[in-house]
Structures are given as C-alpha cells and as structure tokens.
Design a protein around this motif. Structure first.
Motif, short mmCIF file in Angstrom:
data_model
loop_
_atom_site.label_atom_id
_atom_site.label_comp_id
_atom_site.label_asym_id
_atom_site.label_seq_id
_atom_site.Cartn_x
_atom_site.Cartn_y
_atom_site.Cartn_z
N LYS A 66 60.56 -38.05 46.51
CA LYS A 66 59.25 -38.69 46.44
C LYS A 66 59.45 -39.99 45.69
O LYS A 66 60.11 -40.02 44.66
N LEU A 67 58.89 -41.08 46.20
CA LEU A 67 59.04 -42.36 45.52
C LEU A 67 58.00 -42.50 44.42
O LEU A 67 56.80 -42.33 44.67
N SER A 68 58.45 -42.79 43.25
CA SER A 68 57.57 -42.97 42.10
C SER A 68 56.64 -44.16 42.33
O SER A 68 57.09 -45.24 42.72
N GLY A 69 55.35 -43.93 42.13
CA GLY A 69 54.37 -45.01 42.29
C GLY A 69 53.86 -45.19 43.71
O GLY A 69 53.04 -46.07 43.96
N TYR A 70 54.35 -44.39 44.64
CA TYR A 70 53.93 -44.49 46.04
C TYR A 70 53.53 -43.11 46.55
O TYR A 70 53.89 -42.10 45.95
N PHE A 88 61.11 -43.90 55.34
CA PHE A 88 59.97 -43.46 54.54
C PHE A 88 58.97 -42.70 55.41
O PHE A 88 58.69 -43.10 56.54
N TYR A 89 58.43 -41.61 54.85
CA TYR A 89 57.48 -40.79 55.60
C TYR A 89 56.45 -40.18 54.66
O TYR A 89 56.62 -40.15 53.44
N PHE A 90 55.37 -39.71 55.27
CA PHE A 90 54.39 -38.90 54.54
C PHE A 90 53.82 -37.88 55.51
O PHE A 90 54.03 -37.98 56.72
N CYS A 91 53.15 -36.89 54.96
CA CYS A 91 52.53 -35.85 55.78
C CYS A 91 51.04 -36.08 55.86
O CYS A 91 50.40 -36.41 54.85
N LYS A 116 62.88 -57.98 47.35
CA LYS A 116 62.84 -57.67 48.79
C LYS A 116 62.49 -56.21 49.02
O LYS A 116 61.68 -55.88 49.89
N ILE A 117 63.12 -55.34 48.24
CA ILE A 117 62.87 -53.90 48.41
C ILE A 117 61.44 -53.55 48.02
O ILE A 117 60.74 -52.83 48.72
N GLU A 118 60.98 -54.10 46.91
CA GLU A 118 59.61 -53.83 46.46
C GLU A 118 58.59 -54.31 47.49
O GLU A 118 57.59 -53.63 47.74
N LYS A 119 58.84 -55.44 48.11
CA LYS A 119 57.94 -55.94 49.16
C LYS A 119 57.87 -54.95 50.33
O LYS A 119 56.79 -54.65 50.84
N LYS A 120 59.03 -54.44 50.74
CA LYS A 120 59.07 -53.45 51.84
C LYS A 120 58.34 -52.17 51.45
O LYS A 120 57.65 -51.56 52.27
N LEU A 121 58.48 -51.75 50.19
CA LEU A 121 57.80 -50.53 49.73
C LEU A 121 56.28 -50.72 49.77
O LEU A 121 55.54 -49.80 50.15
N GLN A 125 53.45 -48.74 51.99
CA GLN A 125 52.21 -48.16 51.48
C GLN A 125 51.01 -48.65 52.30
O GLN A 125 50.10 -47.88 52.59
N ASP A 126 51.04 -49.91 52.72
CA ASP A 126 49.98 -50.43 53.58
C ASP A 126 49.96 -49.69 54.91
O ASP A 126 48.89 -49.37 55.44
N TYR A 127 51.14 -49.42 55.48
CA TYR A 127 51.21 -48.65 56.72
C TYR A 127 50.56 -47.28 56.53
O TYR A 127 49.80 -46.82 57.38
N LEU A 128 50.87 -46.63 55.43
CA LEU A 128 50.31 -45.32 55.14
C LEU A 128 48.78 -45.41 55.07
O LEU A 128 48.07 -44.61 55.68
N ASN A 129 48.28 -46.38 54.34
CA ASN A 129 46.83 -46.55 54.21
C ASN A 129 46.18 -46.85 55.56
O ASN A 129 45.11 -46.31 55.87
#
Length: 146
Positions: A66-70, A88-91, A116-121, A125-129
């Motif tokens: 699980k990614l911390s903060g996401y 990255f995935y979610f249920c 760069k990595i933080e931007k992708k993360l 999160q936007d995709y998830l939302n």
C-alpha cells in the motif's frame, strides 16, 4: 472479482495497457528480446493473478504494498537489474482496477527523479478519483496482451 484497466477519457486510452504495449513482441525483436518481453509480461501477470486470488489484498511481500499517502497499492516487477516496474491498482466493488504504471531506477537519489515519481503518483490518484466518479471507465484486462 475481475481485473480491469482504468480508461482515461481525456487520453482515450488505458494507461497501464498502453505501458504494457512496449512489451508486445514484434518482427524486429530477436529471440533474446522476445524472451525478455515474454518474461516481463509473465512476471507482471503472475503478480496480478496473486492479487486476484487474494481478492485484491496484496500479500505480505516486498513486491506488493500500500502506498503511504495514497488510496492505492503497487505491484512491483523487475524490468532488469537496474529498473523496477511499478503497476498501481485499487479495488472498487468487484473489480481490481489497474490505474497506472511507471519505471523507477532501483537505486535513485535526487529531487528531479523524486519529483517525476511524485507527479506520476498524483496523476494515479487523479485516475482513481475519476474512476470512482465514472465507474464504467474501464476495459477488460487481458493477460495475453497483443
């Protein structure tokens, strides 16, 4: 449960599926290249299947977390000795939604790479939302990508 790709409406594609396409064999690949691509896709698919068998819960392992903060999890696979692939995935309800993927140097330091990595993360999160607002934005996952 079923595994699906998140489909981004503005890009009109599935980010993870698009990422995986680079590992589709083509006529320019030599035998070694084809074998490497097969191995990478098989490793990722195997890990996706483990998550599916666990009903979306990542097993205790360095290759899942699980990614911390996401609000999502990651599946890790090795591209080579120096590069990690992160999917990255979610249920959501009865679906395991593959949101995004990126490559990360196994050992990296520095603000530029971190940025760069933080931007992708954050994009992930936007995709998830977006998916939660539009839960029909997906395509069926195909472990035999072509």
């Amino acid at each position: 449960m079923e595994v699906v790709y998140y489909k981004d409406k503005s890009l009109n594609c599935c980010p993870v599926e698009k990422y995986f396409k680079q590992y589709v064999k083509n006529s320019r690949d030599n035998t070694k290249g084809r074998n490497r691509k097969d191995k990478i896709l098989a490793e990722i698919n195997g890990r996706v299947q483990v998550v599916l068998q666990n009903n979306g819960v990542p097993p205790p392992s360095q290759m899942f977390r699980k990614l911390s903060g996401y609000d999502y999890f990651e599946i890790k696979a090795r591209k080579n000795q120096n590069i990690l692939i992160r999917v990255f995935y979610f249920c959501y309800e009865d679906k395991i939604v593959l949101l995004n993927a990126l490559e990360k140097p196994a050992d990296y330091k520095g603000e530029i790479e971190n940025g760069k990595i933080e931007k992708k993360l954050k994009i992930t999160q936007d995709y998830l939302n977006n998916f939660k607002l539009n839960p029909k934005l997906y395509e069926k996952y195909d472990s035999e990508i072509s």
